[in-house]
Enzyme design. Structure first.
Site, PDB file in Angstrom:
ATOM      1  N   ASN A 362       0.835  -1.184   0.000  1.00  0.00           N
ATOM      2  CA  ASN A 362       0.000   0.000   0.000  1.00  0.00           C
ATOM      3  C   ASN A 362       0.878   1.245   0.000  1.00  0.00           C
ATOM      4  OD1 ASN A 362      -2.394   1.627   0.218  1.00  0.00           O
ATOM      5  ND2 ASN A 362      -3.379  -0.135   1.163  1.00  0.00           N
ATOM      6  N   HIS A 364       2.159   3.367   2.222  1.00  0.00           N
ATOM      7  CA  HIS A 364       3.343   3.412   3.080  1.00  0.00           C
ATOM      8  C   HIS A 364       4.437   2.492   2.550  1.00  0.00           C
ATOM      9  CE1 HIS A 364       5.750   2.690   6.805  1.00  0.00           C
ATOM     10  NE2 HIS A 364       5.457   3.955   7.034  1.00  0.00           N
ATOM     11  N   CYS A 365       4.046   1.342   2.002  1.00  0.00           N
ATOM     12  CA  CYS A 365       5.019   0.349   1.535  1.00  0.00           C
ATOM     13  C   CYS A 365       5.889   0.849   0.386  1.00  0.00           C
ATOM     14  CB  CYS A 365       4.303  -0.917   1.082  1.00  0.00           C
ATOM     15  SG  CYS A 365       3.250  -1.673   2.312  1.00  0.00           S
ATOM     16  N   ILE A 366       5.372   1.783  -0.417  1.00  0.00           N
ATOM     17  CA  ILE A 366       6.129   2.217  -1.591  1.00  0.00           C
ATOM     18  C   ILE A 366       6.979   3.458  -1.314  1.00  0.00           C
ATOM     19  CG2 ILE A 366       4.396   1.227  -3.122  1.00  0.00           C
ATOM     20  CD1 ILE A 366       3.490   4.105  -3.811  1.00  0.00           C
TER      21      ILE A 366
END
Length: 376
Positions: A362, A364-366
């Site tokens: 999502n 935050h992950c990228i």
């Protein structure tokens, strides 16, 4: 025994809180056919939207390989505060493969250094999601070299950026489900892993949440289930539906957090941030667009995705928050209202995130934050 003279803790560095003002972030352009369906068309559009939203208040460094450079350059043309960097990767999860940045404040200003961990695609030979992760494992060093940051090397200790969350005042959160998993550092005890976290994050206390988000293929990263919004306060992914498989996981975390204190001895204020009311599942037409490599984790139609509103990004002036749309329009609005109340100093920027979620993560992950200080 680790020589503390050559660790962030020994040198007086610590990991800042993500809610602090910072210089920018790094994002890796989507490209892997096994993560991004139909040539990553929808993923590229979603990434570009996120990049533009973040670039409104901070610099965004976009790492991109040769094969996809022209597309990224075209889609980001004319966007202020965006810098493209030529770096090859295996996938696009900058939070997990980028350097973890640590800072040291002095009379001369803030110094910034990075920490390089070993990356093994979330589990290596045990339960890693793809077989060849060499370029991803080399990304932190490659970015630090181009950006001009000194780098501490924590390898061969395996860690992803999404598996930790700090309050900037000596407290780090992680989940037992992730950091104690068999594919990370099985030769180390929980106490030894905790010592590594303290040494390389400049932390004083580790909070061990028991679980994360249901069916999270990262072995339940903490950044999907709980996040500091300021020292002493967290948001926790939640559901009131006791029949939802997420309920016992969130309840176990709540029970732990209600009894926990942070590095300063404070009891934590826990704000519940409900997950989507309707489980977000991948559809058959989306699965048809993937091109999985040999040994790569494959998606199946109907598989529940690890959708959580906790996986947001703090830009300098906003909360960049995922929206899942469709049957979850009301859930999206509820999450935005909660975060608007909790973060009144920031705008709430809610962006369609399904195309990122179907890739396995999502918003935050990228993204990997870069603190203010010496460097690029």
């Amino acid at each position: 025994m680790i020589d503390k003279r050559f660790t962030p803790q020994g040198d007086g560095f610590h990991m800042p809180g993500e809610f602090e003002r910072h210089a920018g972030c790094v994002i890796v352009w989507p490209q892997r056919p096994g993560s991004w369906s139909f040539g990553a068309d929808a993923a590229c559009a979603a990434f570009a939207t996120v990049i533009k939203a973040i670039a409104a208040s901070e610099r965004v460094y976009v790492a991109c390989g040769r094969e996809h450079w022209a597309r990224a350059e075209s889609m980001l043309s004319g966007v202020d505060n965006v810098t493209l960097l030529p770096i090859e990767t295996d996938d696009s999860w900058a939070r997990d493969i980028g350097p973890t940045f640590v800072v040291r404040d002095s009379a001369g200003g803030r110094q910034v250094r990075g920490v390089n961990w070993s990356f093994n695609a979330w589990g290596g030979a045990v339960d890693g999601l793809y077989q060849d992760w060499r370029q991803d494992d080399a990304f932190a060093a490659a970015f630090a070299e181009k950006a001009g940051y000194e780098l501490y090397d924590a390898a061969p200790f395996v860690l992803e950026g999404g598996s930790i969350h700090c309050d900037g005042e000596g407290t780090v959160m992680a989940t037992e489900a992730c950091l104690l998993s068999a594919g990370r550092n099985p030769e180390l005890t929980k106490e030894e892993i905790e010592e590594k976290l303290k040494l390389y994050l400049g932390a004083e206390k580790v909070l061990w949440l028991p679980r994360g988000i249901y069916n999270d293929e990262t072995n339940e990263h903490v950044d999907n289930v709980c996040a500091f919004i300021r020292p002493g306060e967290v948001v926790l992914a939640w559901t009131d539906n006791e029949d939802d498989p997420q309920y016992p996981l969130s309840e176990a975390c709540l029970r732990y957090l209600e009894l926990a204190t942070d590095a300063k001895g404070r009891r934590l204020t826990v704000h519940k941030l409900p997950v989507p009311d309707v489980p977000v599942c991948i559809e058959a037409d989306e699965v048809a667009g993937f091109d999985f490599a040999e040994g790569e984790d494959m998606r199946e139609a109907g598989e529940r995705l690890a959708a959580s509103y906790v996986n947001f990004y703090f830009s300098n002036d906003s909360v960049v928050l995922p929206a899942f749309g469709g049957a979850n329009a009301a859930s999206d609005a509820r999450a935005a209202a909660i975060l608007a109340r909790l973060c009144p100093e920031r705008k709430i920027v809610q962006l369609p995130a399904r195309a990122i979620l179907t890739g396995g993560g999502n918003i935050h992950c990228i993204t990997q934050q870069i603190p203010k200080g010496a460097g690029l």
